[in-house]
Design an enzyme around this catalytic site. Structure first.
Site, mmCIF file in Angstrom:
data_model
loop_
_atom_site.group_PDB
_atom_site.id
_atom_site.type_symbol
_atom_site.label_atom_id
_atom_site.label_comp_id
_atom_site.label_asym_id
_atom_site.label_seq_id
_atom_site.Cartn_x
_atom_site.Cartn_y
_atom_site.Cartn_z
ATOM 1 N N ASP A 1 0.867 -1.183 0.000
ATOM 2 C CA ASP A 1 0.000 0.000 0.000
ATOM 3 C C ASP A 1 0.902 1.231 0.000
ATOM 4 O O ASP A 1 1.493 1.574 1.028
ATOM 5 C CB ASP A 1 -0.900 0.012 1.241
ATOM 6 N N LYS B 1 -6.867 3.378 -3.638
ATOM 7 C CA LYS B 1 -7.275 3.358 -2.226
ATOM 8 C C LYS B 1 -7.508 4.785 -1.762
ATOM 9 O O LYS B 1 -6.754 5.692 -2.113
ATOM 10 C CB LYS B 1 -6.188 2.663 -1.400
ATOM 11 N N LYS C 1 -10.198 0.287 -2.738
ATOM 12 C CA LYS C 1 -10.149 0.069 -1.293
ATOM 13 C C LYS C 1 -10.457 1.354 -0.539
ATOM 14 O O LYS C 1 -9.629 2.257 -0.494
ATOM 15 C CB LYS C 1 -8.773 -0.459 -0.878
#
Length: 323
Positions: free
Chosen positions: A160, A223, A259
């Site tokens: 991430d 995300k 996400k």
């Protein structure tokens, strides 16, 4: 909010290749994206949020949401013991109900990846790690690549990364693009989630541009947030991002995952997000491979509501492990 719906199909790959050719082409492409109607996106998000899921469909939706959780701890006070406890919960979220799905992944800092990997070996639960000078993203590319390599060498199956929001907001799209592309190259087969930190992007148009920038550069996920900035995930922002991946699929035939992270704490909210996924991106995204929740406390409420569905009465926090 669709992208160039009249663009001939045979020109689409060329358009995307040209967009990534240089800074001016990238700027022209991103600034040429259709604008987002704030009133429209907020109204649609509010309308879809009123939908309810009943009976056995609700239990299936709760199980799906559990299977989409990236169970997360990203605190300076994290210890190996805390990560082991989190991994145990990821493997077996509700020991009293062994049919409860496992979560999608555990998300930790790079120095805790080896601990999580040892605990989760052979379980199918992913090991996600934040990297690239999380949460600010303010460091050199060399440091970001080293951070990424450290996590992957320790056993991370997903990275991430955070974008440099300062560079993005200054219009330096090429720098952000090049960093995402370099981190993706370093990841190899490890999936890359690109954190936009939407709470700092200020407008829906910026969220849309950042989403396309991340996808152009090769991100496997887009995300919302680090969870360290307010606001984090919101339904209107997720609508914009879901529309972006839907449009990207129409342009390229490739599905990019989404996400939301931060601020999603209860089952009611999680189910609202699942409704948005189905209605905006499409039912194909209702899969842990293509949609995740970045959360810690959300899992507790999902487990309590799952017990309510299976037992026929409300189960309080004393019946599940509370982080």
């Amino acid at each position: 909010m669709s992208v160039s719906p009249t663009l001939p199909a045979h020109l689409r790959p060329a358009l995307l290749a040209d967009a990534a050719a240089d800074e001016s082409s990238l700027r022209r492409f991103l600034q040429g994206l259709p604008g987002v109607d704030p009133v429209g996106v907020e109204s649609r998000a509010a309308a879809l949020a009123t939908r309810s899921i009943k009976s056995t469909a609700k239990l299936r939706a709760i199980d799906l949401a559990i299977s989409m959780v990236d169970l997360t701890t990203l605190e300076g006070s994290d210890t190996p013991g805390k990560v082991r406890t989190l991994a145990a919960k990821a493997r077996r979220p509700d020991p009293g109900f062994p049919d409860t799905p496992t979560v999608a992944a555990v998300c930790v800092y790079p120095d805790m990846v080896a601990v999580a990997a040892a605990e989760l070996a052979g379980t199918g639960v992913g090991i996600a790690s934040v990297a690239t000078a999380f949460p600010s993203g303010r460091s050199s590319l060399e440091v970001k690549l080293a951070d990424t390599a450290l996590a992957i060498e320790a056993g991370a199956t997903e990275i991430d990364m955070v974008i440099d929001r300062g560079a993005f907001l200054a219009g330096n799209y090429g720098k952000v693009f090049d960093e995402i592309r370099a981190i993706k190259a370093a990841c190899g087969s490890t999936r890359l989630k690109v954190i936009l930190e939407t709470g700092e992007l200020a407008t829906y148009d910026n969220v849309r541009r950042a989403s396309f920038l991340a996808m152009l550069a090769g991100g496997d996920f887009i995300k919302t947030s680090t969870g360290k900035i307010a606001p984090a995930a919101t339904l209107p922002v997720i609508h914009v991002m879901l529309q972006a991946v839907h449009d990207w699929y129409a342009l390229t035939g490739d599905r990019v995952a989404v996400k939301p992270a931060g601020g999603i704490r209860n089952t009611k909210d999680a189910l609202r997000y699942l409704v948005a996924v189905r209605e905006v991106a499409g039912p194909e995204w209702l899969d842990p491979f293509l949609f995740r929740f970045g959360a810690s406390s959300l899992l507790n409420d999902l487990l309590m509501q799952r017990r309510t569905q299976t037992d026929g009465h409300y189960s309080g926090p004393n019946y599940v492990t509370v982080d």
